[in-house]
Every structure is written in structure tokens, then in C-alpha cells.
Enzyme design. Structure first.
Site, PDB file in Angstrom:
ATOM      1  N   HIS A  13      47.370  50.286  42.630  1.00  0.00           N
ATOM      2  CA  HIS A  13      48.557  50.270  43.506  1.00  0.00           C
ATOM      3  C   HIS A  13      48.780  51.631  44.153  1.00  0.00           C
ATOM      4  CE1 HIS A  13      50.585  46.415  43.352  1.00  0.00           C
ATOM      5  NE2 HIS A  13      50.561  46.363  42.032  1.00  0.00           N
ATOM      6  N   GLY A  24      53.773  45.945  33.758  1.00  0.00           N
ATOM      7  CA  GLY A  24      53.466  47.171  34.484  1.00  0.00           C
ATOM      8  C   GLY A  24      54.144  47.153  35.841  1.00  0.00           C
ATOM      9  N   CYS A  72      50.960  39.881  39.388  1.00  0.00           N
ATOM     10  CA  CYS A  72      51.506  41.106  39.976  1.00  0.00           C
ATOM     11  C   CYS A  72      52.936  40.809  40.406  1.00  0.00           C
ATOM     12  CB  CYS A  72      50.657  41.499  41.192  1.00  0.00           C
ATOM     13  SG  CYS A  72      51.269  42.961  42.052  1.00  0.00           S
ATOM     14  N   LEU A  73      53.859  41.717  40.082  1.00  0.00           N
ATOM     15  CA  LEU A  73      55.264  41.469  40.424  1.00  0.00           C
ATOM     16  C   LEU A  73      55.470  41.405  41.937  1.00  0.00           C
ATOM     17  CD1 LEU A  73      57.150  43.618  37.758  1.00  0.00           C
ATOM     18  CD2 LEU A  73      56.695  41.156  37.758  1.00  0.00           C
ATOM     19  N   HIS A 121      45.042  48.048  37.166  1.00  0.00           N
ATOM     20  CA  HIS A 121      45.837  47.357  38.194  1.00  0.00           C
ATOM     21  C   HIS A 121      46.875  48.304  38.809  1.00  0.00           C
ATOM     22  CE1 HIS A 121      48.065  43.588  39.638  1.00  0.00           C
ATOM     23  NE2 HIS A 121      48.952  44.552  39.819  1.00  0.00           N
ATOM     24  N   GLU A 122      47.585  49.043  37.939  1.00  0.00           N
ATOM     25  CA  GLU A 122      48.656  49.908  38.440  1.00  0.00           C
ATOM     26  C   GLU A 122      48.105  51.135  39.165  1.00  0.00           C
ATOM     27  OE1 GLU A 122      51.396  48.497  38.495  1.00  0.00           O
ATOM     28  OE2 GLU A 122      51.048  46.997  36.937  1.00  0.00           O
ATOM     29  N   GLN A 144      55.668  49.717  44.439  1.00  0.00           N
ATOM     30  CA  GLN A 144      56.249  48.374  44.356  1.00  0.00           C
ATOM     31  C   GLN A 144      57.771  48.382  44.431  1.00  0.00           C
ATOM     32  OE1 GLN A 144      53.792  47.292  40.702  1.00  0.00           O
ATOM     33  NE2 GLN A 144      53.980  45.325  41.737  1.00  0.00           N
TER      34      GLN A 144
END
Ligand SMILES: [Zn+2]
Length: 169
Positions: free
Chosen positions: A138, A45, A92-93, A134-135, A50
Site C-alpha cells: 500500500h 492491517g 482489503c479494507l 500487503h500493507e 487507506q
């Protein structure tokens, strides 16, 4: 085109993103680039903040490119229902190499728009539910470390500070 993923510490990651209002070619290009960036990372994701874009959209593919049905872009997503709970490791990226357990709902339904601006609803469970939560966080400037106890959160922050000093962040 692969985009640069911003890491924790960048102020963009804690800001609320704005609604997408133009469903044009540049939005389609952004979604393409976000998929390429996500697969290249690799990750399941990726939210627009991000990659430095404060817009309400994210891409996800919990099948890692093996099942076209799982490749989806959600624009202006709104979580409508949440059910049950699950605990599992999450990454998480924007926090490379950092993983820890996070409790999330086990099943969510989310309403979003596609690239044409049409509304659709997704009903997902397990990893996909975790990813949607999670996304979507963000887009509100919420990061997964917010789910840690203050003590554990400080530990993670100290680890990151060390890595920043070493030039490894
Ligand atoms: Zn993330």
C-alpha cells in the site's frame, strides 16, 4: 477517533507514500486512530494511505486484540528478507467484500521505526507475513488486485463498477 477508509477508485491508493520524518504527538494520534479504525472495521492491517494520509506507516494486529504482542505499528517499514511461499485468501479494507487467493512469501523480516523513531526488526510468518507484504505494498501504491491475472482483475473491476453504480461502494 475512527477515520474514513478510502475505497478502490480513490487516486490516493495508487500513489507512493512519503517517509515519516516527524516522530511527534500527531504521529502517535494518527497511529491510535488507525488502530481504532482497523479494529472497528474489523481488519488485521491498515496502511496510512487507506485513511487518506500519504505517509509510510501501517498498523497490524493478526491476533485481533487478543495478544498485545501482535499489536504493532510499523513506521517507514522496509522488507529485508522473504522466504518460501504461501497461498491464501486475502481481503482489503479498501475493497469491502472482495476476497481472493494471493500468493505471498511465507516468512518475512521487516525493519521499521516505532513511535519514538527507534529501529526494530520483526520476523513473522504466515498471516502476519501476508499482512506485512500487503500493507507495505500500500505504501508503494500497489494493490492486491495487481497480483491477479489480467482476466481476473478485469472481472473484479467490473464487479466494483457495478457496485459503484448501485451506490454500494
Ligand atoms: Zn489493503
Amino acid at each position: 477517533m475512527k477515520l474514513e477508509v478510502v475505497k478502490y477508485g480513490d487516486p490516493l491508493l495508487t500513489k507512493r507514500a512519503e517517509e515519516v520524518t516527524e516522530f511527534d504527538k500527531s504521529l502517535a494520534r494518527l497511529v491510535d486512530d488507525m488502530f481504532e479504525t482497523m479494529y472497528g472495521a474489523p481488519g488485521v492491517g491498515l496502511a496510512a494511505p487507506q485513511v487518506g494520509i500519504l505517509k509510510r506507516l501501517f498498523v497490524m494486529d493478526c491476533g485481533s486484540g487478543k495478544n498485545p504482542k501482535q499489536k504493532v505499528a510499523l513506521i517507514n517499514p522496509v522488507i529485508e528478507t522473504e522466504e518460501g511461499d504461501q497461498s491464501g485468501d486475502e481481503g482489503c479494507l479498501s475493497f469491502p467484500g472482495i476476497y481472493f487467493q494471493v500468493k505471498r512469501p511465507q516468512r518475512v523480516t521487516v525493519k521499521a521505526q516505532d513511535l519514538d523513531g527507534s529501529y526494530f526488526t520483526l520476523d513473522v510468518m504466515d498471516l502476519e507475513a501476508r499482512c506485512v507484504e500487503h500493507e507495505t505494498d500500500h505504501l508503494d501504491g500497489e494493490l492486491f488486485i495487481n497480483y491477479l491475472s489480467p482476466l481476473k482483475r478485469d472481472l473484479v473491476k467490473r464487479k466494483i463498477k457495478k457496485r459503484v453504480k448501485l451506490g454500494d461502494w
